[in-house]
Scaffold this motif. Structure first.
Motif, PDB file in Angstrom:
ATOM      1  N   THR A 138      -2.229   1.698  -0.156  1.00 57.91           N
ATOM      2  CA  THR A 138      -2.782   1.253   1.113  1.00 57.91           C
ATOM      3  C   THR A 138      -3.067   1.469   2.236  1.00 57.91           C
ATOM      4  N   TYR A 142       2.152  -0.385  -4.495  1.00 53.59           N
ATOM      5  CA  TYR A 142       0.576  -0.695  -3.567  1.00 53.59           C
ATOM      6  C   TYR A 142       0.835  -0.558  -2.360  1.00 53.59           C
ATOM      7  N   ARG A 143       2.043  -0.107  -1.335  1.00 57.69           N
ATOM      8  CA  ARG A 143       2.576   0.284   0.200  1.00 57.69           C
ATOM      9  C   ARG A 143       2.246   2.112   0.256  1.00 57.69           C
TER      10      ARG A 143
END
Length: 75
Positions: free
Chosen positions: A48, A44-45
């Motif tokens: 994103t 996710y990091r």
């Protein structure tokens, strides 16, 4: 009588091993869930976009434009 005591001791040992095995399985499941959650967070990091970086770049551009206008007015 000694044989009955051996049988009772063996049953108690078996119950203790079951308890240890259950605790081991619970810890393994909790560990696996933690690993999957960590990997999901890392992905996710990574994917994103960084919106703050774009905001700071726009702010810097506006800030520079403001001072360039003042320099032109003074001349």
């Amino acid at each position: 009588m000694n044989r009955i005591e051996d049988l009772i001791a063996a049953l108690q040992k078996r119950e203790e091993e079951k308890n240890k095995n259950t605790v081991l399985w619970i810890l393994a499941i909790v560990g696996a869930v933690a690993v999957v959650a960590g990997i999901a967070y890392a992905v996710y990091r990574f994917f994103t976009p960084d919106y703050l970086e774009d905001f700071e770049e726009d702010f810097d551009d506006d800030f520079d434009d403001y001072f360039e206008d003042e320099d032109e007015e003074e001349k």
